[in-house]
Design a protein around this motif. Structure first.
Motif, mmCIF file in Angstrom:
data_model
loop_
_atom_site.group_PDB
_atom_site.id
_atom_site.type_symbol
_atom_site.label_atom_id
_atom_site.label_comp_id
_atom_site.label_asym_id
_atom_site.label_seq_id
_atom_site.Cartn_x
_atom_site.Cartn_y
_atom_site.Cartn_z
ATOM 1 N N GLY A 161 36.355 32.361 38.605
ATOM 2 C CA GLY A 161 37.550 32.979 39.160
ATOM 3 C C GLY A 161 38.587 32.004 39.665
ATOM 4 O O GLY A 161 39.437 32.377 40.483
ATOM 5 N N LEU A 162 38.531 30.754 39.202
ATOM 6 C CA LEU A 162 39.536 29.783 39.623
ATOM 7 C C LEU A 162 40.807 29.946 38.799
ATOM 8 O O LEU A 162 40.761 30.235 37.608
ATOM 9 N N GLY A 163 41.945 29.764 39.430
ATOM 10 C CA GLY A 163 43.234 29.773 38.753
ATOM 11 C C GLY A 163 44.019 28.539 39.137
ATOM 12 O O GLY A 163 43.822 27.965 40.210
ATOM 13 N N LYS A 164 44.907 28.108 38.242
ATOM 14 C CA LYS A 164 45.704 26.900 38.474
ATOM 15 C C LYS A 164 47.179 27.215 38.303
ATOM 16 O O LYS A 164 47.587 27.790 37.294
ATOM 17 N N CYS A 165 47.971 26.835 39.283
ATOM 18 C CA CYS A 165 49.410 27.084 39.232
ATOM 19 C C CYS A 165 50.059 26.137 38.225
ATOM 20 O O CYS A 165 49.871 24.913 38.317
#
Length: 305
Positions: A187-191
């Motif tokens: 569930g990691l997201g990167k801007c």
């Protein structure tokens, strides 16, 4: 030290005394001999690395200014940086965490800046598999030693000794991102705008990533600005948007005219009608050539053109 002669022990104590305070000399020699019982590979650089890196047991480093001055007066030779190979006083040197390799502060500073601002990653770290000759690499999670055969990093106090706060702040951001990526957390997201990594909130709409740092809303699939209800292949990319904007601005600029009177210089655009334009200041302007039309000339100007 039962495996060494008295002369050898005195020699090692003298080496250590060139760089360390008296209360740390014996522990430093004992520490070096625990890794090399015969002392065959122990040199002045070994004790210099302990002094630089603060690794001498029984002694808390870094030293105070007065201690550095006293130690510097006892120092018998300068040390060679293993990157630029120039010689420096040991106060100007830094050491990797476990390998004891010595570098000048400038080389570590440039190495860190190149990784942080130039390459944008911390490199790769070589590892051996179960003692066999087969090797594999993994992403490094810290600035690595510049020696080719060393995979050690640098202590924080060594980095602070060489790098500015600006470089350290960027390094900490890069290190945080590398650690988060290597953790394989679901569930990691990167801007895409500031590269900040965070866990996606279950309450967010599908495919939305809301960056808690820069507040930018992006699509987790394509990385563009969040576009609910529109497929990713239908969204105009930033490159396409910038290109279209440049063309539109150039087309608009080609149609805009400026009043030729120095005290006015207002800009205007023709929507319809003839090419004899009237500025709000009362000046008649030719839309074709942009020059002022004298009132006594009027439409004869177009015949002259």
């Amino acid at each position: 030290f039962p495996l060494l002669s008295r002369a050898k022990v005195d020699s090692l104590l003298a080496m250590a005394g060139s760089y360390l305070e008296e209360d740390a000399v014996f522990d430093a020699v004992a520490s070096a001999l625990s890794e090399d019982p015969l002392g065959t590979s122990i040199s002045k650089a070994s004790f210099a690395a302990m002094a630089v890196g603060g690794r001498a047991r029984g002694r808390k480093f870094p030293m105070t200014a007065g201690e550095r001055a006293r130690s510097g007066r006892r120092k018998v030779a300068q040390l060679e940086c293993q990157c630029c190979f120039a010689e420096y006083d040991f106060e100007q040197m830094v050491s990797c965490r476990t390998g004891g390799h010595l570098f000048c502060k400038v080389c570590l500073q440039k190495h860190t800046e190149q990784r942080v601002f130039g390459v944008g990653n911390l490199g790769v770290k070589p590892n051996s598999i179960n003692g066999t000759n087969t090797k594999h690499t993994s992403k490094a999670l810290e600035i690595l030693c510049m020696a080719s055969d060393c995979s050690s990093g640098f202590r924080e106090e060594q980095l602070r000794k060489a790098c500015s706060e600006k470089v350290l702040a960027k390094y900490n951001e890069l290190q945080y991102a590398a650690v988060m990526e290597s953790a394989n957390v679901e569930g990691l997201g990167k801007c895409p705008k500031c590269n900040f990594i965070a866990i996606v909130d279950d309450g967010w709409p599908p495919l939305l990533f809301y960056c808690p740092q820069c507040k930018f809303k992006s699509c987790r699939d394509c990385g563009e600005e969040y576009h609910p209800g529109i497929r990713c292949d239908e969204v105009e990319t930033k490159v396409e948007t910038d290109g279209r904007r440049v063309v539109e601005e150039a087309m608009t600029s080609a149609m805009v005219r400026t009043c030729p009177r120095p005290m006015c210089r207002k800009k205007f655009l023709k929507s319809d009608g003839c090419n004899k334009m009237t500025c709000s200041c009362g000046c008649y302007v030719c839309y074709v050539c942009g020059k002022e039309i004298p009132k006594h000339v009027a439409y004869k100007h177009f015949c002259q053109v």
